[in-house]
Design a protein around this motif. Sequence first.
Motif, short mmCIF file in Angstrom:
data_model
loop_
_atom_site.label_atom_id
_atom_site.label_comp_id
_atom_site.label_asym_id
_atom_site.label_seq_id
_atom_site.Cartn_x
_atom_site.Cartn_y
_atom_site.Cartn_z
N ARG A 76 27.93 71.77 23.11
CA ARG A 76 26.50 72.07 23.53
C ARG A 76 25.74 70.90 23.10
O ARG A 76 26.10 70.10 21.94
N CYS A 77 24.89 70.45 23.95
CA CYS A 77 24.09 68.94 23.74
C CYS A 77 22.58 69.29 23.68
O CYS A 77 22.06 69.16 24.85
N PHE A 80 20.44 66.65 26.00
CA PHE A 80 20.55 66.78 27.47
C PHE A 80 19.44 67.63 27.83
O PHE A 80 19.04 67.76 29.03
N GLN A 86 18.45 63.21 29.85
CA GLN A 86 18.89 63.62 31.43
C GLN A 86 18.74 62.26 32.12
O GLN A 86 19.64 61.95 33.01
N GLY A 106 27.73 77.98 32.04
CA GLY A 106 27.00 79.13 32.41
C GLY A 106 25.55 78.66 32.81
O GLY A 106 25.28 77.42 33.33
N ASP A 107 24.76 79.50 32.77
CA ASP A 107 23.30 79.07 33.29
C ASP A 107 22.52 77.91 32.74
O ASP A 107 22.05 77.19 33.27
N GLY A 108 22.87 78.04 31.35
CA GLY A 108 22.38 76.61 30.65
C GLY A 108 22.93 75.53 31.20
O GLY A 108 22.11 74.49 31.55
N SER A 109 24.14 75.51 31.36
CA SER A 109 24.80 74.17 32.04
C SER A 109 24.29 73.99 33.50
O SER A 109 24.33 72.81 33.96
N GLY A 112 21.34 71.98 33.41
CA GLY A 112 21.70 70.51 33.22
C GLY A 112 22.01 69.84 34.48
O GLY A 112 21.39 68.85 34.82
N LYS A 115 18.92 69.39 36.85
CA LYS A 115 18.28 67.95 36.36
C LYS A 115 18.75 66.96 37.06
O LYS A 115 18.29 66.15 37.38
P1 ADP Z 1 25.95 78.09 29.24
O1 ADP Z 1 26.11 76.88 29.97
O2 ADP Z 1 27.26 78.87 28.69
O3 ADP Z 1 24.99 79.13 29.58
P2 ADP Z 1 24.38 76.99 27.02
O4 ADP Z 1 23.19 77.72 27.26
O5 ADP Z 1 24.83 76.62 25.53
O6 ADP Z 1 25.58 77.67 27.57
O7 ADP Z 1 24.25 75.39 27.71
C1 ADP Z 1 25.15 74.53 27.65
C2 ADP Z 1 24.57 73.20 27.72
O8 ADP Z 1 24.01 72.85 28.86
C3 ADP Z 1 23.61 73.00 26.57
O9 ADP Z 1 24.03 72.58 25.31
C4 ADP Z 1 22.87 71.79 27.23
O10 ADP Z 1 23.42 70.46 27.27
C5 ADP Z 1 22.73 71.97 28.67
N1 ADP Z 1 21.44 72.79 29.02
C6 ADP Z 1 20.97 74.11 28.66
N2 ADP Z 1 19.83 74.17 28.88
C7 ADP Z 1 19.46 73.23 29.58
C8 ADP Z 1 18.14 72.82 30.32
N3 ADP Z 1 17.21 73.60 30.27
N4 ADP Z 1 17.95 71.40 30.55
C9 ADP Z 1 19.09 70.46 30.80
N5 ADP Z 1 20.39 70.84 30.23
C10 ADP Z 1 20.25 72.31 29.71
#
Ligand code: ADP
Length: 324
Positions: A76-77, A80, A86, A106-109, A112, A115
């Motif tokens: 997790r970063c 980013f 980004q 997942g949705d968080g990735s 990214g 972006k």
């Molecule tokens: P998942 O992808 O399982 O939902 P996370 O929510 O932890 O897991 O997100 C994984 C990674 O995706 C984060 O650690 C971050 O590097 C990136 N990420 C999450 N949200 C954002 C965002 N709004 N914009 C850019 N990168 C993001």
Amino acid sequence: MAKELKTIGVLTSGGDAPGMNAAIRAVVREALGKGLKVKGIKRGYAGLLQEEIIDMEARDVSDTIQKGGTILQTARCMEFTTPEGQQRGAQVCKKHGIDGVIVVGGDGSFKGAQKLAALGINTVGLPGTIDLDIACTEYTIGFDTAVNTAMQAIDKVRDTSTSHERCSIIEVMGRGAGFIALWTGIANGAEDILLPERYDYDEQKLVNHIIENRKRGKQHHIIINAEGIGHSVSMARRIEAATGIETRATILGHMQRGGSPTCKDRVYASIMGALAVDLLCQGKSNRVVAYHNGEFVDYDIDEALAMKKGISEYQFEVCKNLSI
Ligand code: ADP
Ligand code: F6P
């Protein structure tokens, strides 16, 4: 005219999930078969920013389809999530000649990936999470293995619960989503399932149900508690005090994220991985691969992130009705 695609990158991000290796393998081999170069980006977006980038050939993914975890590692970063991070990510892609990136997560990735797409790097997301909590798809890579792992563990707890005529609270993963709890609830014939989407925090109702079931001759009482509700150990103490029935809590934890992927996870992850490469080859970007109505499809990431999905009321009722 769209720039010709020559090199693609692949990364895994967020929590790992069984089947991610099958997806990486499919991406690498489908791309090589199409004459593309493939770069593996290690440790998700963190590795992208650190330029942890390796060339990948067909043999680099040998002997991986059956393995849990992710050979590229994941992370997790926070950096980013910032515009500066980004921008740097997009620059690193350009520096390494990466025209398109496949992001498994997942949705968080996917945010990214969205972006990066806006900064001129073509992206496709693959749904990788044991939680099944991605709205646009009925399947996520890893869910099938995780629920089977949890189901087998719960069967074992049930054996000892019956022998000792106990109540057992078993906590399963799923962050804020109750899909693992719902599925294991049905598969393990649980007497109660507590889902974050449904739970009313009426513990007295739960206590009454346990006492009624004991009067009806049930030798155990299995409660599947979703991680989003949590507090299984203190709940067990309160239930034992209120019912007089010995109660134990078991938190399954990260064992649900590991292990050799099931046939379904290997097959679906392979098809999705290949499809992601095909989409990039068609010049598509900002897409996410999904499974809907028996077909593998793709959606715009913006649309996918705006979708909502909930627990089926009918499935929840079935679980309750079958545990009499
Ligand atoms: P998942 O992808 O399982 O939902 P996370 O929510 O932890 O897991 O997100 C994984 C990674 O995706 C984060 O650690 C971050 O590097 C990136 N990420 C999450 N949200 C954002 C965002 N709004 N914009 C850019 N990168 C993001
Ligand atoms: O998203 C997958 C998941 O396993 C969730 O079910 C859980 O809440 C979370 O990841 C745990 O994350 P970590 O590995 O950081 O403890």
